[in-house]
Design an enzyme around this catalytic site. Structure first.
Site, PDB file in Angstrom:
ATOM      1  N   GLU A 162      -6.194   3.105   3.309  1.00  0.00           N
ATOM      2  CA  GLU A 162      -6.736   3.622   4.555  1.00  0.00           C
ATOM      3  C   GLU A 162      -8.194   4.064   4.476  1.00  0.00           C
ATOM      4  O   GLU A 162      -8.903   3.991   5.472  1.00  0.00           O
ATOM      5  CB  GLU A 162      -5.891   4.825   5.032  1.00  0.00           C
ATOM      6  CG  GLU A 162      -4.453   4.488   5.380  1.00  0.00           C
ATOM      7  CD  GLU A 162      -4.316   3.740   6.698  1.00  0.00           C
ATOM      8  OE1 GLU A 162      -5.332   3.577   7.395  1.00  0.00           O
ATOM      9  OE2 GLU A 162      -3.191   3.320   7.016  1.00  0.00           O
TER      10      GLU A 162
ATOM     11  N   ASP B 246       0.849  -1.189   0.000  1.00  0.00           N
ATOM     12  CA  ASP B 246       0.000   0.000   0.000  1.00  0.00           C
ATOM     13  C   ASP B 246       0.883   1.237   0.000  1.00  0.00           C
ATOM     14  O   ASP B 246       2.029   1.209   0.448  1.00  0.00           O
ATOM     15  CB  ASP B 246      -0.971   0.002   1.184  1.00  0.00           C
ATOM     16  CG  ASP B 246      -0.358  -0.564   2.465  1.00  0.00           C
ATOM     17  OD1 ASP B 246       0.878  -0.650   2.554  1.00  0.00           O
ATOM     18  OD2 ASP B 246      -1.122  -0.919   3.376  1.00  0.00           O
TER      19      ASP B 246
END
EC number: 3.5.1.47
Length: 376
Positions: free
Chosen positions: A128, A69
């Site tokens: 997120e 990520d």
């Protein structure tokens, strides 16, 4: 050879939140293009702010994926580091700068020679906030590069440097955002019989919903229902017509998550009916499914790391935190694991500053595992 510490520090200075990782993507692409120059078995695609790097195998039987990520958090950094965030109100407090650096280091090693099997390196945006993995999958970003097996890691502050932890079942819980709004009738505090108090109904709901976990959830499986926001009323002598609740549901399996979601909705509707008022229930799970490791692949990975010098393998219990890699693992068999960074601060803390020696350890461990998988 890639300077891991400098790369991490460069990335640490430019954190960006989900789907706004423009500088991050540009930096990554620059590094990737330099690493892949002259490698005719490599192809690169982008999807919004994400990047896919595909290494065509020489005799491919499968595609092995590694996911990292790339997004930061809306947090004001308080580390005082000379390479602290240059973006006001943004920070790599979840340490995705480490994740990206390790992925780049592993890519560099994978490029030393053409692998037998295909390798895919995914630099995924928006972990997120927007479940970027789900967005990419649903938009067809993988195309014919979709892996047969997917792997990934997350750093963990309470594990020591050199420790790797995972299990053969669930590593992260699935999470579901809950918003509930009770709609009654406002009025003067002196005349409650002429109003319909939404605050009382919502308060009753908060107490009643506690029975969902205690009476509907198998204690061995576990689940969490937490409401962190309760908003109602504007002054002391007015009965409010609305009350708003904002919370989260967390469960270790998707079946349990769906059961708890159903029960929370049923309790809210039952309370509203009892108080003769309306209620709106919004449940938003999106791509934050439980991270369920494939048992056979997890055992293979655990056995591999257990035999590696300098690595201490830990068979760890699930965490109730969420991670959108769960969506991709619901589509592709794979494994996620924790990598220790030995920090006194929790993830998302404004003073998070991991030990940088983890970078070389992570690259060595992950690249050796990917080399094994690519050669099978």
């Amino acid at each position: 050879m890639l300077d891991l510490i400098q790369t991490r520090r460069d990335l640490h200075q430019i954190p960006e939140i989900g789907l706004e990782e423009f500088k991050t993507q540009a930096y990554l692409l620059d590094v990737i293009e330099k690493l892949t120059t002259g490698k005719d078995f490599v192809q690169i695609r982008t999807w919004r702010t994400g990047i896919l790097v595909y290494l065509q195998g020489s005799q491919p039987e499968r595609t092995i994926g590694w996911r990292t990520d790339i997004d930061g958090l809306p947090i004001v950094e308080q580390t005082g580091l000379p390479f602290a965030s240059q973006h006001q109100g943004r920070m790599h407090a979840c340490v995705h700068d480490f994740h990206m650096t390790i992925a780049l280091g592993c890519l560099e090693r994978a490029l030393e020679e053409q692998p037998k099997n295909n390798l895919l390196f995914l630099f995924q945006p928006a972990e997120e906030n927007e479940a970027g993995g789900m967005l990419m999958y649903e938009d067809g970003a993988f195309g014919d590069w979709l892996p047969d097996q997917f792997y990934g890691l997350h750093v963990r502050p309470d594990l020591k440097v050199g420790q790797i932890a995972t299990n053969t079942h669930t590593l992260f819980a699935g999470t579901c955002e809950v918003k509930i709004r009770f709609k009654g009738k406002g009025g003067h505090a002196a005349f409650p019989h002429e109003a319909n108090d939404a605050l009382v109904a919502a308060s009753y709901f908060v107490t009643q919903v506690q029975s969902v976990v205690s009476r509907n959830v198998n204690p061995i499986e576990g689940a969490v229902v937490t409401f962190g926001v309760f908003q109602a009323g504007t002054t002391n002598n007015v009965i409010t017509d609305t009350a708003f609740l904002h919370g989260t549901i967390r469960a270790l399996t998707q079946d349990m998550s769906l059961l708890v979601q159903k029960r929370v909705k049923t309790v809210a509707e039952g309370v509203a009916a009892a108080f003769d008022m309306e209620v709106e229930v919004e449940l938003k799970q999106g791509g934050y499914l439980p991270v369920e490791n494939n048992p056979a692949l997890a055992r293979e990975l655990m056995d591999f790391f257990d035999e590696k010098d300098g690595i201490e393998l830990i068979d760890i219990e699930p965490a109730m935190t969420g991670e959108d890699f769960g969506y991709l693992l619901s589509k592709v068999d794979g494994v996620m694991f924790w990598l220790g960074i030995d920090s006194p601060y929790a993830l998302h803390h404004p003073q998070m500053s991991p030990k940088e020696e983890v970078l070389a350890i992570g690259v060595a461990a992950v690249s050796s595992f990917l080399k094994k998988k690519a050669a099978e």
